[in-house]
Design a protein around this motif. Structure first.
Motif, PDB file in Angstrom:
ATOM      1  N   PRO A  71      38.331 -10.467 -11.505  1.00 14.94           N
ATOM      2  CA  PRO A  71      37.535 -11.425 -10.712  1.00 14.94           C
ATOM      3  C   PRO A  71      38.105 -12.836 -10.869  1.00 14.94           C
ATOM      4  O   PRO A  71      38.009 -13.439 -11.935  1.00 14.94           O
ATOM      5  N   THR A  72      38.730 -13.334  -9.821  1.00 15.76           N
ATOM      6  CA  THR A  72      39.502 -14.572  -9.931  1.00 15.76           C
ATOM      7  C   THR A  72      38.645 -15.813 -10.172  1.00 15.76           C
ATOM      8  O   THR A  72      39.067 -16.731 -10.878  1.00 15.76           O
ATOM      9  N   ASN A  73      37.470 -15.856  -9.590  1.00 16.02           N
ATOM     10  CA  ASN A  73      36.612 -17.022  -9.815  1.00 16.02           C
ATOM     11  C   ASN A  73      36.138 -17.078 -11.262  1.00 16.02           C
ATOM     12  O   ASN A  73      36.076 -18.153 -11.868  1.00 16.02           O
ATOM     13  N   ARG A  74      35.824 -15.926 -11.822  1.00 14.69           N
ATOM     14  CA  ARG A  74      35.467 -15.881 -13.247  1.00 14.69           C
ATOM     15  C   ARG A  74      36.652 -16.306 -14.108  1.00 14.69           C
ATOM     16  O   ARG A  74      36.480 -16.967 -15.136  1.00 14.69           O
ATOM     17  N   GLU A  75      37.856 -15.946 -13.676  1.00 15.55           N
ATOM     18  CA  GLU A  75      39.047 -16.338 -14.440  1.00 15.55           C
ATOM     19  C   GLU A  75      39.204 -17.856 -14.454  1.00 15.55           C
ATOM     20  O   GLU A  75      39.557 -18.446 -15.476  1.00 15.55           O
ATOM     21  N   LEU A  76      38.949 -18.511 -13.320  1.00 15.68           N
ATOM     22  CA  LEU A  76      39.022 -19.972 -13.281  1.00 15.68           C
ATOM     23  C   LEU A  76      37.969 -20.596 -14.190  1.00 15.68           C
ATOM     24  O   LEU A  76      38.234 -21.612 -14.857  1.00 15.68           O
ATOM     25  N   LEU A  77      36.779 -20.008 -14.243  1.00  7.36           N
ATOM     26  CA  LEU A  77      35.735 -20.513 -15.148  1.00  7.36           C
ATOM     27  C   LEU A  77      36.169 -20.356 -16.603  1.00  7.36           C
ATOM     28  O   LEU A  77      35.957 -21.255 -17.429  1.00  7.36           O
ATOM     29  N   ALA A  78      36.786 -19.217 -16.923  1.00  7.52           N
ATOM     30  CA  ALA A  78      37.257 -18.982 -18.289  1.00  7.52           C
ATOM     31  C   ALA A  78      38.380 -19.949 -18.660  1.00  7.52           C
ATOM     32  O   ALA A  78      38.399 -20.515 -19.759  1.00  7.52           O
ATOM     33  N   GLN A  79      39.321 -20.145 -17.730  1.00 10.56           N
ATOM     34  CA  GLN A  79      40.439 -21.067 -17.992  1.00 10.56           C
ATOM     35  C   GLN A  79      39.936 -22.494 -18.138  1.00 10.56           C
ATOM     36  O   GLN A  79      40.412 -23.250 -18.998  1.00 10.56           O
ATOM     37  N   GLY A  80      38.968 -22.877 -17.309  1.00  7.74           N
ATOM     38  CA  GLY A  80      38.407 -24.215 -17.414  1.00  7.74           C
ATOM     39  C   GLY A  80      37.738 -24.438 -18.754  1.00  7.74           C
ATOM     40  O   GLY A  80      37.934 -25.481 -19.406  1.00  7.74           O
TER      41      GLY A  80
END
Length: 525
Positions: A287-296
């Protein structure tokens, strides 16, 4: 996650050995303290690994950000730069909230495969000098023009003239162990599947380093080894952490750097996610949006305690997959291993020859850039092979972002050319007394198709009969309607009879295409 520990623990150890020198090398290339790279690796494993939805992706400091980071540190100073890292993390959280993760899906498969293959080739080329004990250029410098002034190829030529016998022997023995382990031993017993070949290769490298110490010819110099900072005590260890100077929030340059880091880090992460999912044996989708949240979140934490910016990294992710990891527990454990090792055994880590790690990365690089893939892409046709090979060449001879960017541009250009050619079907039927043409428009016709359709209409001779069939057309751009309007005017002067065929019926020589297609659009077509 705990059900797959028998696979994830060995894989985490391999990823740890791959990540350790890269964390230190990227920090050196970025003009940052060595410990900053380790912090990013630890946070990338523990924090991002825990929050991410990626089963096999591994995060840490990225070589693709090194030039941006080095310039930012020089301009802002390190404590002010850390503020930009924290802000970049916040921006990535916003990207995740607004669902910007979909961007990664717009990159063609040929470019993603080219990226993986190019990185595989680059890993091999960059590790050749380290394999032979020529370590002038630091681990983690992945650009063609290196920080030491040489380029990738000249570094290899220099390595041939400065071979370290001890380091080279360790590299050869490590490579033989890896080949023997994967091709013979792993097929004979489960014990050889549980204990991974790269771990054995590294342990043998440490033993050989100690054995060679008393030999003038084979002794391995300190600059051919991993170099982890060794604290003298708790105070010394804690003194390696840096903290952001939030007084810099009034400096507009901090915001420019933050947005640049957030944008580039997010793009690299999304591309790595796409590539990692493609080589995942179980074909899971992150899930790419979750990945951006994790990276942030990871970048906020890393910036707050003095670490470098974080992205998901394809080199570590590939090593993770090739080590038979099954879940994200491998990425999390590798982060804990980095933390524990730099606290408890930094002196032991500093006995690992870089040539042994080079042998491990050779195998990773080869699996990414297998020759059979070139044959497969060639057989797929020019439309697949051209973006694929251009991406590879530019990654190797320029850098990652250039390769991906130009590869994407070529992919888009091919789509536009294909769209230009596939806007319609024109059938010509002639008899003794007249020319009869049937033009059938495609399902979607946009302004990209203007040139092709205009060319065909202009080629229709005088005294002809044209059937314009739009029954299969669901979307017709206004630009195309205007072309038909103009052609209708010219057709009268050239005695060309037009019959318009649609789902609503047949119209002879329509007076206004704009009015007609306005009615058609209202009906949902």
């Amino acid at each position: 996650m705990f059900k797959t520990l028998k696979n994830d623990i060995p894989a985490s150890i391999i990823v740890f050995f791959v990540a350790l020198p890269l964390c230190l090398g990227i920090a050196l290339v970025s003009e940052a303290p060595p410990f900053a790279g380790l912090i990013a690796g630890i946070v990338g494993g523990v924090v991002v690994g825990s929050l991410s939805g990626s089963s096999l992706g591994v995060s840490g400091p990225a070589a693709g950000l090194a030039a941006i980071v080095a310039a930012a540190i020089l301009k802002l100073g390190y404590e002010n730069f850390l503020v930009a890292v924290v802000l970049a993390g916040i921006i990535q959280l916003v990207f995740g909230i607004i669902k910007a993760g979909v961007i990664g899906y717009y990159f063609p498969n040929s470019v993603i495969k080219g990226m993986l293959t190019g990185i595989g080739i680059l890993i091999i080329l960059k590790e050749i000098p380290h394999f032979f004990g020529y370590d002038k250029d630091p681990e983690g410098d992945w650009e063609f023009i290196q920080v030491d002034g040489e380029n990738t190829l000249s570094e290899i030529l220099s390595a041939v003239n400065h071979i370290s016998p001890g380091a080279t022997l360790v590299g050869i023995i490590a490579l033989l162990i890896l080949i023997l382990w994967s091709t013979v031993l792993a097929k004979k017993s489960k014990i050889f599947q549980l204990i991974q070949g790269p771990l054995v290769a590294v342990v043998v490298g440490i033993l050989l380093f100690n054995v060679f110490q008393g030999n003038n010819l084979l002794a391995i110099a300190p600059n051919h080894l991993v170099r982890v900072p060794v604290p003298e005590g708790i105070d010394s260890f804690l003194g390696q952490f840096s903290f952001p100077n939030f007084d810099a929030l009034g400096n507009k340059e901090v915001y420019i750097v933050a947005f640049t880091i957030a944008l580039v880090a997010s793009l690299e992460t999304l591309l790595s996610v796409e590539a990692t999912d493609k080589i995942d044996p179980e074909k899971r989708v992150t899930p790419t949006n979750r990945e951006l949240l994790a990276q942030g979140t990871g970048n906020i934490v890393s910036g707050l305690i003095g670490g470098l910016p974080i992205t998901q990294v394809i080199v570590r992710s590939s090593a993770n997959i090739q080590s038979n990891a099954k879940s994200k527990m491998s990425a999390i454990l590798h982060g804990f291993l980095l933390l524990i090792s730099v606290i408890l055994i930094p002196k032991l880590l500093n006995m690992i020859p870089l040539s042994a790690l080079a042998a491990v990365l050779f195998v990773v690089g080869y699996k990414l850039a297998k020759p059979s893939l070139f044959v497969t892409m060639w057989k797929a046709g020019r439309k697949q092979f051209l973006p694929f090979i251009v991406t590879i060449v530019l990654i190797v001879f320029k850098d990652l972002l250039w390769g991906i960017g130009v590869g994407l541009a070529i992919g888009v250009l091919i789509v536009l050319v294909k769209s230009y050619r596939n806007s319609h079907f024109l059938h010509k039927k002639e008899s003794a007394d007249h020319h009869h043409f049937t033009m059938r428009l495609a399902e979607e016709v946009t302004f990209f198709n203007k040139g092709a359709i205009l060319r065909e209409l202009e080629s229709i001779p005088e005294h002809s009969f044209l059937e314009l069939d739009v029954r299969g057309t669901k979307y017709l751009d206004n630009d195309i309607v205007e072309i038909l309007e103009d052609f209708s005017y010219k057709a009268k002067a050239r005695n060309i009879h037009i019959k318009l065929i649609s789902e609503k019926g047949v119209v002879d020589n329509p007076d206004s295409y704009l009015a007609f297609f306005g009615v058609v659009s209202a009906s949902g077509h």
